[in-house]
Design a protein around this motif. Structure first.
Motif, short mmCIF file in Angstrom:
data_model
loop_
_atom_site.label_atom_id
_atom_site.label_comp_id
_atom_site.label_asym_id
_atom_site.label_seq_id
_atom_site.Cartn_x
_atom_site.Cartn_y
_atom_site.Cartn_z
N ALA A 1 -1.81 17.54 6.15
CA ALA A 1 -2.35 18.18 4.95
C ALA A 1 -2.47 17.17 3.81
CB ALA A 1 -1.46 19.34 4.52
N ALA A 2 -1.46 16.34 3.63
CA ALA A 2 -1.50 15.34 2.57
C ALA A 2 -2.55 14.27 2.86
CB ALA A 2 -0.13 14.69 2.39
N ALA A 3 -2.68 13.87 4.12
CA ALA A 3 -3.70 12.88 4.47
C ALA A 3 -5.09 13.39 4.15
CB ALA A 3 -3.59 12.52 5.95
N LEU A 4 -5.35 14.65 4.47
CA LEU A 4 -6.66 15.22 4.18
C LEU A 4 -6.88 15.38 2.68
CD1 LEU A 4 -6.86 17.87 7.03
CD2 LEU A 4 -8.29 15.83 6.79
N ALA A 5 -5.83 15.67 1.95
CA ALA A 5 -5.96 15.82 0.51
C ALA A 5 -6.19 14.48 -0.19
CB ALA A 5 -4.71 16.50 -0.07
N HIS A 6 -5.55 13.44 0.30
CA HIS A 6 -5.59 12.15 -0.39
C HIS A 6 -6.67 11.20 0.13
CE1 HIS A 6 -2.04 13.02 -2.69
NE2 HIS A 6 -1.33 13.26 -1.60
N HIS B 1 0.83 -1.20 0.00
CA HIS B 1 0.00 0.00 0.00
C HIS B 1 0.86 1.25 0.00
CE1 HIS B 1 -3.84 -2.10 1.74
NE2 HIS B 1 -3.37 -2.68 0.65
N VAL B 2 1.94 1.22 0.76
CA VAL B 2 2.85 2.36 0.81
C VAL B 2 3.57 2.52 -0.52
CG1 VAL B 2 4.88 3.33 1.95
CG2 VAL B 2 3.14 2.14 3.30
N GLU B 3 4.01 1.42 -1.10
CA GLU B 3 4.73 1.51 -2.36
C GLU B 3 3.83 2.01 -3.48
OE1 GLU B 3 7.93 1.24 -2.50
OE2 GLU B 3 7.94 0.75 -0.37
N ILE B 4 2.56 1.62 -3.47
CA ILE B 4 1.62 2.12 -4.48
C ILE B 4 1.45 3.62 -4.33
CG2 ILE B 4 -0.82 2.11 -5.16
CD1 ILE B 4 -0.86 -0.88 -4.56
N PHE B 5 1.33 4.05 -3.08
CA PHE B 5 1.18 5.48 -2.83
C PHE B 5 2.43 6.24 -3.28
CE2 PHE B 5 1.41 9.26 -0.10
CZ PHE B 5 0.19 9.83 -0.37
N LEU B 6 3.59 5.69 -2.99
CA LEU B 6 4.84 6.33 -3.40
C LEU B 6 4.97 6.38 -4.92
CD1 LEU B 6 7.55 4.98 -0.93
CD2 LEU B 6 6.92 7.37 -1.32
N GLN C 1 13.14 8.53 3.85
CA GLN C 1 12.25 9.51 4.45
C GLN C 1 10.94 9.62 3.70
OE1 GLN C 1 13.33 9.52 7.35
NE2 GLN C 1 13.34 11.71 7.74
N GLN C 2 10.98 9.50 2.37
CA GLN C 2 9.75 9.49 1.58
C GLN C 2 8.87 8.31 1.98
OE1 GLN C 2 11.20 9.50 -2.47
NE2 GLN C 2 10.83 11.70 -2.68
N ARG C 3 9.50 7.15 2.17
CA ARG C 3 8.73 5.96 2.54
C ARG C 3 8.10 6.14 3.91
NH1 ARG C 3 12.29 2.64 1.40
NH2 ARG C 3 11.47 2.10 -0.66
N ARG C 4 8.84 6.71 4.85
CA ARG C 4 8.28 6.94 6.19
C ARG C 4 7.14 7.94 6.13
NH1 ARG C 4 14.25 6.55 7.79
NH2 ARG C 4 14.35 4.59 8.92
N TRP C 5 7.33 8.98 5.33
CA TRP C 5 6.28 9.99 5.16
C TRP C 5 5.03 9.37 4.56
CZ3 TRP C 5 3.79 12.09 0.89
CH2 TRP C 5 3.15 13.33 1.08
N ALA C 6 5.21 8.59 3.49
CA ALA C 6 4.08 7.95 2.84
C ALA C 6 3.37 6.98 3.77
CB ALA C 6 4.54 7.24 1.57
N THR C 7 4.14 6.28 4.61
CA THR C 7 3.52 5.35 5.57
C THR C 7 2.56 6.09 6.48
OG1 THR C 7 5.47 3.91 5.54
CG2 THR C 7 3.98 3.71 7.44
N GLN C 8 2.92 7.29 6.91
CA GLN C 8 2.04 8.07 7.77
C GLN C 8 0.72 8.38 7.08
OE1 GLN C 8 2.48 9.05 11.09
NE2 GLN C 8 4.10 7.53 10.91
N ILE C 9 0.77 8.72 5.80
CA ILE C 9 -0.45 9.04 5.06
C ILE C 9 -1.35 7.81 4.97
CG2 ILE C 9 -1.39 10.04 2.95
CD1 ILE C 9 0.66 11.79 4.55
N VAL C 10 -0.75 6.68 4.66
CA VAL C 10 -1.53 5.45 4.52
C VAL C 10 -2.12 5.04 5.87
CG1 VAL C 10 -1.37 2.99 3.94
CG2 VAL C 10 -0.19 4.69 2.52
N VAL C 11 -1.35 5.19 6.94
CA VAL C 11 -1.85 4.84 8.27
C VAL C 11 -3.00 5.75 8.68
CG1 VAL C 11 -1.26 4.89 10.73
CG2 VAL C 11 0.25 3.74 9.11
N ILE C 12 -2.87 7.05 8.45
CA ILE C 12 -3.95 7.97 8.80
C ILE C 12 -5.20 7.63 8.02
CG2 ILE C 12 -4.71 10.38 8.67
CD1 ILE C 12 -1.80 11.19 9.25
#
Length: 212
Positions: free
Chosen positions: A100-105, A18-23, A49-60
């Motif tokens: 902000a990204a979580a709310l946008a996506h 899921h994270v890799e798809i988002f990335l 760092q991009q992967r960690r950031w993206a993980t946060q979006i997917v988790v939220i």
């Protein structure tokens, strides 16, 4: 196994896929800039760092889906993949790039925020106090053109009754965002991250950074 998931929410795995798809999606430029390092770090560090950031979006997104279900909110039509939307720069500044990204996506995150906003009760005294403390924000168009001092002529200020509803909406929106942050702090308290998927600002990993 840790090799198969990016994080666990209430014991349930969020697959790394899921994270890799988002990335792999084309992130908006503003979000991409915030997701990467702000110095000349090696590409490998930026990718981590991009992967960690993206993980946060997917988790939220996952947490918001669960909370929407618990609250009986209408589920988003298509929870995966998340729709790519432009992230306003003001939201990045006000909320941080992760929220902000979580709310946008995430449609679920937006639905939850909207529900929280409907729940906020703003007292009349708070609205009036905000108006009295920010008179410079309510100059009339003519006063703005003349560049007047807002405290010299009462007639240069828009009457309270004309701006009351707008102030109420602004305060309700701000209160909803604070409620969203409170919800998020509680909701992700028990999230367990796999190695390499920790929060970008988590000081327990070697190349953490505090820019969100």
């Amino acid at each position: 196994m840790t090799g198969e998931y990016a994080a666990r929410v209430r014991g349930e795995a969020i697959p790394k896929q899921h994270v890799e798809i988002f990335l792999g999606a084309s992130l908006p430029r503003g979000a991409r800039n915030c997701a990467t390092s702000h110095n000349d770090a090696a590409p490998a560090r930026r990718i981590r760092q991009q992967r960690r950031w993206a993980t946060q979006i997917v988790v939220i997104h996952d947490l918001a889906l669960r909370t929407c279900a618990e609250r009986g909110l209408a589920p988003p039509d298509a929870p995966e993949p998340m729709q790519l939307l432009t992230i306003p720069e003001t939201d990045v500044a006000d909320l941080g790039s992760i929220v902000a990204a979580a709310l946008a996506h995430s449609p679920a995150a937006r639905a939850l925020l909207a529900a929280l906003e409907r729940e906020q009760e703003i007292p009349e005294t708070a609205v009036r106090d905000y108006y009295d403390r920010n008179l410079d924000r309510y100059l009339t168009p003519d006063a703005l053109r003349r560049g007047v001092d807002p405290y010299t002529e009462p007639s240069d200020i828009q009457p309270y009754e004309q701006v009351r509803d707008a102030i109420t909406r602004e305060l309700r929106r701000a209160a909803a965002r604070r409620a969203f942050f409170d919800w998020l702090d509680q909701a992700r308290a028990d999230v367990v991250y796999a190695e390499g998927h920790e929060h970008p600002g988590d000081p327990t990993h070697q190349d953490h950074e505090h820019r969100h």
